[in-house]
Scaffold this motif. Structure first.
Motif, PDB file in Angstrom:
ATOM      1  N   PRO A  66      -3.106   3.098   4.879  1.00 20.61           N
ATOM      2  CA  PRO A  66      -2.720   1.797   4.318  1.00 20.61           C
ATOM      3  C   PRO A  66      -3.224   0.644   5.182  1.00 20.61           C
ATOM      4  O   PRO A  66      -3.464   0.810   6.376  1.00 20.61           O
ATOM      5  CB  PRO A  66      -1.185   1.863   4.345  1.00 20.61           C
ATOM      6  N   VAL A  84      -7.364  -0.156  -0.276  1.00 20.48           N
ATOM      7  CA  VAL A  84      -6.529   0.923  -0.794  1.00 20.48           C
ATOM      8  C   VAL A  84      -6.660   0.997  -2.317  1.00 20.48           C
ATOM      9  O   VAL A  84      -6.761   2.089  -2.885  1.00 20.48           O
ATOM     10  CB  VAL A  84      -5.066   0.758  -0.328  1.00 20.48           C
ATOM     11  N   ALA A  85      -6.713  -0.147  -2.984  1.00 19.48           N
ATOM     12  CA  ALA A  85      -6.929  -0.156  -4.435  1.00 19.48           C
ATOM     13  C   ALA A  85      -8.264   0.502  -4.777  1.00 19.48           C
ATOM     14  O   ALA A  85      -8.356   1.255  -5.759  1.00 19.48           O
ATOM     15  CB  ALA A  85      -6.878  -1.584  -4.970  1.00 19.48           C
ATOM     16  N   ASP A 117       0.794  -1.224   0.000  1.00 18.97           N
ATOM     17  CA  ASP A 117       0.000   0.000   0.000  1.00 18.97           C
ATOM     18  C   ASP A 117       0.825   1.273   0.000  1.00 18.97           C
ATOM     19  O   ASP A 117       0.299   2.356  -0.278  1.00 18.97           O
ATOM     20  CB  ASP A 117      -0.950   0.014   1.197  1.00 18.97           C
ATOM     21  N   LEU A 164      -1.627  -3.431  -4.231  1.00 16.88           N
ATOM     22  CA  LEU A 164      -2.342  -2.689  -3.198  1.00 16.88           C
ATOM     23  C   LEU A 164      -3.384  -3.600  -2.561  1.00 16.88           C
ATOM     24  O   LEU A 164      -3.960  -4.459  -3.238  1.00 16.88           O
ATOM     25  CB  LEU A 164      -3.036  -1.468  -3.799  1.00 16.88           C
ATOM     26  N   PHE A 196       0.510   3.581  -3.028  1.00 17.83           N
ATOM     27  CA  PHE A 196      -0.755   4.262  -3.299  1.00 17.83           C
ATOM     28  C   PHE A 196      -0.572   5.548  -4.115  1.00 17.83           C
ATOM     29  O   PHE A 196      -1.269   5.768  -5.107  1.00 17.83           O
ATOM     30  CB  PHE A 196      -1.470   4.585  -1.972  1.00 17.83           C
TER      31      PHE A 196
END
Length: 159
Positions: free
Chosen positions: A124, A137-138, A15, A133, A18
């Motif tokens: 995260p 988070v994605a 993460d 990720l 990001f």
């Protein structure tokens, strides 16, 4: 108005990538004229020098642990006094160039750094080694890209 959107983070630490993912999304969907999007990854010193190019608005995008639910977005405007290096202190560690360290370095350079800096952060879930990720988070990447575009539009209206 000149704007820099800088995606930062380490794509090899889950993460932590990001900010890079958001920068890539913005580059793919397009941004308004006068906006530059950069994938700075872990090149913090490069970013610090880029900040001296005279941007009116800089938006840093990064994974920022704040104890919230994974995927939660936040917008922070760092106070100028928090960006001043300690007198006589060495404040550059090329291996730990977090957004606050990058801004501190840029403030110590004898060049204009721009008018306003915002940090778009995402909580995260997992920053262990890996290139994917986490699902929350994605899922926040498109939302963060839209938030960045909204912040740019708001700043345009202010000027």
């Amino acid at each position: 108005m000149r704007t820099l959107v800088a995606g930062v983070g380490n794509v090899f630490l889950g993460d932590d990538g990001f900010g890079v993912a958001v920068a890539r999304r913005l580059a793919a969907v397009g941004v308004p004229d006068g906006v530059e999007v950069g994938d700075f990854g872990i090149r913090g010193i490069h970013l610090a020098y880029e900040l001296t190019s005279g941007y009116d608005l800089t938006i840093l995008v990064d994974a920022i642990p704040a104890g919230r639910a994974p995927g939660t977005l936040s917008v922070v405007e760092p106070a100028p006094e928090s960006l001043t290096p300690a007198p006589g202190g060495c404040f550059v560690d090329a291996h730990a160039m977090t957004p606050d360290a990058v801004l501190t370095l840029a403030s110590g350079l004898d060049l204009p750094r721009g008018d306003r800096v915002l940090l778009v952060g995402c909580e995260p879930a997992d920053v262990s080694p890996g290139m994917d990720l986490s699902p929350p988070v994605a899922a926040a990447v498109p939302e963060a890209a839209a938030l960045v575009l909204e912040l740019i539009a708001e700043e345009d209206r202010r000027c």
